[in-house]
Design a protein around this motif. Structure first.
Motif, PDB file in Angstrom:
ATOM      1  N   MET A   1       0.848  -1.196   0.000  1.00 22.29           N
ATOM      2  CA  MET A   1       0.000   0.000   0.000  1.00 22.29           C
ATOM      3  C   MET A   1       0.881   1.241   0.000  1.00 22.29           C
ATOM      4  SD  MET A   1      -2.981   1.022   2.708  1.00 22.29           S
ATOM      5  CE  MET A   1      -3.985   2.479   2.444  1.00 22.29           C
ATOM      6  N   ARG A   2       0.473   2.260  -0.757  1.00 21.91           N
ATOM      7  CA  ARG A   2       1.269   3.482  -0.865  1.00 21.91           C
ATOM      8  C   ARG A   2       0.352   4.685  -0.683  1.00 21.91           C
ATOM      9  NH1 ARG A   2       5.238   5.025  -5.944  1.00 21.91           N
ATOM     10  NH2 ARG A   2       5.030   7.279  -5.789  1.00 21.91           N
ATOM     11  N   ILE A   3       0.790   5.623   0.146  1.00 17.98           N
ATOM     12  CA  ILE A   3       0.033   6.843   0.405  1.00 17.98           C
ATOM     13  C   ILE A   3       0.952   8.029   0.145  1.00 17.98           C
ATOM     14  CG2 ILE A   3      -1.286   8.165   2.098  1.00 17.98           C
ATOM     15  CD1 ILE A   3      -1.708   5.517   3.640  1.00 17.98           C
ATOM     16  N   ASP A   4       0.552   8.931  -0.753  1.00 16.36           N
ATOM     17  CA  ASP A   4       1.329  10.126  -1.055  1.00 16.36           C
ATOM     18  C   ASP A   4       0.748  11.316  -0.305  1.00 16.36           C
ATOM     19  OD1 ASP A   4       3.145   8.922  -2.854  1.00 16.36           O
ATOM     20  OD2 ASP A   4       1.639   8.971  -4.439  1.00 16.36           O
ATOM     21  N   LEU A   5       1.637  12.080   0.343  1.00  9.68           N
ATOM     22  CA  LEU A   5       1.228  13.251   1.110  1.00  9.68           C
ATOM     23  C   LEU A   5       2.019  14.464   0.622  1.00  9.68           C
ATOM     24  CD1 LEU A   5       1.312  11.618   4.670  1.00  9.68           C
ATOM     25  CD2 LEU A   5      -0.723  12.009   3.272  1.00  9.68           C
ATOM     26  N   ASP A   6       1.318  15.504   0.179  1.00  7.96           N
ATOM     27  CA  ASP A   6       1.970  16.724  -0.288  1.00  7.96           C
ATOM     28  C   ASP A   6       1.835  17.821   0.764  1.00  7.96           C
ATOM     29  OD1 ASP A   6       2.621  15.536  -2.715  1.00  7.96           O
ATOM     30  OD2 ASP A   6       0.687  16.082  -3.621  1.00  7.96           O
ATOM     31  N   ASP A   7       2.914  18.601   0.922  1.00 11.49           N
ATOM     32  CA  ASP A   7       2.928  19.713   1.874  1.00 11.49           C
ATOM     33  C   ASP A   7       2.356  19.258   3.212  1.00 11.49           C
ATOM     34  OD1 ASP A   7       3.369  22.172   2.925  1.00 11.49           O
ATOM     35  OD2 ASP A   7       1.714  23.168   1.891  1.00 11.49           O
ATOM     36  N   THR A   8       3.034  18.289   3.834  1.00 14.91           N
ATOM     37  CA  THR A   8       2.483  17.584   4.987  1.00 14.91           C
ATOM     38  C   THR A   8       3.264  17.880   6.260  1.00 14.91           C
ATOM     39  OG1 THR A   8       1.716  15.390   5.705  1.00 14.91           O
ATOM     40  CG2 THR A   8       3.863  15.499   4.602  1.00 14.91           C
ATOM     41  N   THR A   9       2.935  17.155   7.318  1.00 17.62           N
ATOM     42  CA  THR A   9       3.579  17.303   8.622  1.00 17.62           C
ATOM     43  C   THR A   9       3.897  15.919   9.179  1.00 17.62           C
ATOM     44  OG1 THR A   9       1.496  17.228   9.845  1.00 17.62           O
ATOM     45  CG2 THR A   9       2.264  19.400   9.081  1.00 17.62           C
TER      46      THR A   9
END
Length: 311
Positions: A1-9
């Motif tokens: 499973m892959r989760i992409d997070l942009d401009d995250t914390t």
């Protein structure tokens, strides 16, 4: 499973890890350590693959820290964090978080990494390239029980060894040393089979190879003899010749994974002595996280020489 997070914390990344574990039914309690890889974009793929392969033996959370340029054409300078969270089959047997840091956040990478460490588990930091001058004092290195560098990737490997000598602290190690484990084992076994006083030694290897230098200095420390360095074609170490009272003991590996062992008064025999992939080297380093005393002995030998001159 892959989760992409942009401009995250860091908090959002931790929530994504929990979400991923729940989705595939994998508990975080299986993680035995945190591996932090500090690298550039060019080397990130190979380093991440090596760590994920090693995680099949040592289930771990791998945090890949990639510092990116802070200035975007037309957009000025900014501070930004992107993350790629991998769990399940895409991350070996552990978890992987690729952290791409821009601007000010890249100057304080430890503030992002710290909340993502596996609780109550050892931390290992690995610099595949461009290790800091003093790894124990680096903000990320200070979080770790084990710090792994690789002098062979430096522009001047022998000068890099000298830097490792000046900055050494318990917990430091280098993959140039790890590559020598089969050679050290083979030499120790050979001397057990043909015990005799060693009077001279020669290490043949690629010119300026840091593994060969460490092997030579280890032999000097353990056998109390001067060790000659001879340039060869490689890869890495190609031969070790030990002169003894009974004759010459030789291990030669001119090419390929097979070496030839010659003991005084005995017929030659073959040995398996392959050049190991990086994933095997990392897996070996993760088997023990206490200080590597033998590496320290080799590193503190008679000093690194470059073109016959101490540096």
């Amino acid at each position: 499973m892959r989760i992409d997070l942009d401009d995250t914390t860091a908090g959002a990344i931790e929530r994504a890890l929990v979400q991923g574990r729940r989705a595939i039914g994998t508990p975080a309690a299986d993680m035995v350590l945190t591996m932090v890889i500090v690298t550039d974009e060019e080397n990130a793929y190979d380093a991440t693959r090596a760590a994920e392969d090693a995680s099949r033996e040592h289930p771990s959370r791998t945090l890949v820290v990639i510092r990116r340029p802070a200035r975007i054409p037309g957009a000025g300078t900014w501070s930004h964090l992107d993350a790629e969270v991998r769990v399940g089959s895409e991350a070996g047997t552990g978890e992987t978080v690729v952290l791409r840091m821009y601007g000010e956040v890249s100057e304080h990478a430890e503030s992002v990494v710290l909340p993502l460490l596996v609780p109550d588990a050892p931390v290992v930091v690995w610099w595949p390239v461009d290790a800091p001058g003093i790894p124990p004092r680096d903000p990320l290195g200070a979080l770790a029980q084990r710090r792994i560098t690789d002098a062979s990737t430096a522009a001047a490997p022998l000068r890099e060894l000298q830097a490792r000598l000046r900055s050494y602290a318990p917990g430091d190690t280098d993959l140039a040393w790890t590559r020598l484990t089969p050679w050290r084992s083979a030499l120790a076994a050979a001397l057990d089979q043909a015990p005799a006083r060693v009077t001279s030694a020669i290490v043949e290897a690629e010119a300026a190879d840091p593994s060969a230098e460490l092997l030579a200095r280890w032999l000097e420390a353990r056998l109390d003899v001067s060790v000659g360095r001879v340039a060869g074609a490689g890869p890495v170490v190609t031969a070790v010749r030990l002169g003894t009272d009974d004759g010459e003991l030789v291990i030669e590996r001119p090419a390929g994974p097979v070496a030839l062992l010659t003991l005084p008064g005995q017929p030659p025999r073959t040995l398996a002595l392959k050049v190991r992939p990086t994933s095997d080297l990392i897996a070996e380093e993760l088997r023990r996280l206490d200080p590597d005393d033998m590496y320290a002995i080799a590193l503190r030998g008679r000093g690194v020489k470059e073109n016959g001159v101490h540096v």
